[in-house]
Design a protein around this motif. Structure first.
Motif, PDB file in Angstrom:
ATOM      1  N   GLU A  95       1.328   2.934  -3.296  1.00  0.00           N
ATOM      2  CA  GLU A  95       0.152   3.404  -4.016  1.00  0.00           C
ATOM      3  C   GLU A  95      -0.544   4.602  -3.381  1.00  0.00           C
ATOM      4  OE1 GLU A  95      -2.359   0.001  -4.159  1.00  0.00           O
ATOM      5  OE2 GLU A  95      -0.988  -1.199  -5.381  1.00  0.00           O
ATOM      6  N   THR A  96      -0.198   4.919  -2.142  1.00  0.00           N
ATOM      7  CA  THR A  96      -0.931   5.960  -1.424  1.00  0.00           C
ATOM      8  C   THR A  96       0.027   6.950  -0.770  1.00  0.00           C
ATOM      9  OG1 THR A  96      -0.976   4.726   0.663  1.00  0.00           O
ATOM     10  CG2 THR A  96      -2.766   4.303  -0.891  1.00  0.00           C
ATOM     11  N   SER A  97      -0.561   7.976  -0.177  1.00  0.00           N
ATOM     12  CA  SER A  97       0.228   8.921   0.613  1.00  0.00           C
ATOM     13  C   SER A  97       0.651   8.266   1.921  1.00  0.00           C
ATOM     14  CB  SER A  97      -0.610  10.163   0.919  1.00  0.00           C
ATOM     15  OG  SER A  97      -1.699   9.821   1.771  1.00  0.00           O
ATOM     16  N   LEU A  98       1.594   8.892   2.624  1.00  0.00           N
ATOM     17  CA  LEU A  98       2.042   8.355   3.906  1.00  0.00           C
ATOM     18  C   LEU A  98       0.893   8.266   4.896  1.00  0.00           C
ATOM     19  CD1 LEU A  98       4.208   7.397   5.883  1.00  0.00           C
ATOM     20  CD2 LEU A  98       4.734   9.815   6.356  1.00  0.00           C
ATOM     21  N   SER A  99       0.068   9.295   4.966  1.00  0.00           N
ATOM     22  CA  SER A  99      -1.024   9.282   5.935  1.00  0.00           C
ATOM     23  C   SER A  99      -2.020   8.166   5.630  1.00  0.00           C
ATOM     24  CB  SER A  99      -1.743  10.637   5.951  1.00  0.00           C
ATOM     25  OG  SER A  99      -2.289  10.939   4.680  1.00  0.00           O
ATOM     26  N   GLN A 100      -2.314   7.945   4.344  1.00  0.00           N
ATOM     27  CA  GLN A 100      -3.225   6.855   3.984  1.00  0.00           C
ATOM     28  C   GLN A 100      -2.589   5.496   4.265  1.00  0.00           C
ATOM     29  OE1 GLN A 100      -3.734   8.212  -0.104  1.00  0.00           O
ATOM     30  NE2 GLN A 100      -5.888   8.666   0.283  1.00  0.00           N
ATOM     31  N   ARG A 140       0.827  -1.207   0.000  1.00  0.00           N
ATOM     32  CA  ARG A 140       0.000   0.000   0.000  1.00  0.00           C
ATOM     33  C   ARG A 140       0.864   1.262   0.000  1.00  0.00           C
ATOM     34  NH1 ARG A 140      -5.552   0.858   0.846  1.00  0.00           N
ATOM     35  NH2 ARG A 140      -5.620  -1.344   0.263  1.00  0.00           N
ATOM     36  N   ALA A 141       2.081   1.152   0.557  1.00  0.00           N
ATOM     37  CA  ALA A 141       2.982   2.302   0.602  1.00  0.00           C
ATOM     38  C   ALA A 141       3.358   2.784  -0.792  1.00  0.00           C
ATOM     39  CB  ALA A 141       4.247   1.950   1.386  1.00  0.00           C
TER      40      ALA A 141
END
Length: 262
Positions: free
Chosen positions: A221-226, A218-219
């Protein structure tokens, strides 16, 4: 009548499935038939609770020299008609969504689609004489199985651009230093090292391993917060599991845990 050798040979070693590409006459190049066979194996292994990890390797001292270019005509004809035909059918999406760890054991060449295959696996281990490249631009095309995207994520923009735009080769040591692969080992030992790593992974909670893999991917594909929110979600799933209770109990009792994946 001589029996035609299988283009994919699957063996099991404990809780590990080993998928060996077996087209040594073409340096294990990818064909639609090969990728369809690999996709079918992944779909079966996905639901096999006895399998904790998968290794992908190649026969004859070569990992994979890329796509079989004789299949390009079909893709070109489809593209001219406006279709976006996928080379290999569902294989790449099956691999991308496979929940168990997948390790590439690489000897010899990992070129084009072979390099993309290494990038699509979770971990890659290579013999010291292995060579890596994404030389598609030399053939007037570009990587089409995630190479442009995953290579940037693995080695960073500048190193990825240098490989993608030149088509130049990288040695195993260069690939390891850049982050394309995890480890370089003596020639002929990539499979054995991959098996040893898979065996260590197989001793862990299969649920925790799947959740850790899911969170790590997931890291990309998304922002750090997500990503942190997704990690927190997976952590709470793990901490409520029977495997978590078993792991703590086994640690306190100084015994080996008996994980069930629940």
């Amino acid at each position: 009548m001589t029996e035609t050798p299988a283009i994919l040979v699957t063996t099991r070693q404990g809780g590990i499935a080993i998928l060996e590409i077996n087209r040594p006459g073409s340096k294990n190049s990818m064909s639609n038939d090969l990728l369809a066979a690999m996709a079918a194996e992944l779909r079966a292994l996905r639901h096999d609770d006895d399998i904790r990890a998968v290794i992908i390797t190649g026969a004859g001292g070569t990992f994979c020299a890329g796509a079989d270019i004789t299949g390009f005509d079909t893709l070109r004809d489809a593209a001219l008609l406006g279709a976006r035909e996928e080379f290999g059918g569902t294989f790449w999406s099956d691999l991308a969504t496979f929940p168990k760890p997948v390790i590439a054991a690489i000897e010899g060449l990992a070129l084009g689609g072979g390099c993309e295959l290494a990038l699509a696996c979770d971990i890659a281990i290579a013999g010291e004489s292995a060579k890596f490249a994404v030389p598609e631009v030399k053939l007037g095309v570009i990587p089409g199985a995630g190479g442009t995207q995953r290579l940037v994520g693995a080695v960073g923009k500048s190193k990825a651009m240098a490989m993608l735009l030149s088509g130049d080769f990288r040695t195993a040591d260069q690939a390891c230093a850049a982050g394309l692969i995890a480890e370089t080992v003596p020639d002929g030992e990539a499979r054995a090292h991959a098996v040893a790593l898979a065996q260590r992974i197989a001793k862990n909670s299969p649920l925790a391993v799947a959740l850790a893999k899911d969170a790590a991917l997931r890291a990309l594909e998304t922002s750090l917060s997500q990503g942190l929110e997704h990690e927190k979600r997976n952590f709470h799933i793990a901490v409520r599991s029977a495997d978590c209770h078993e792991g703590q109990s086994a640690f306190l009792a100084k015994r080996a845990p008996a994980f069930t994946g629940k």
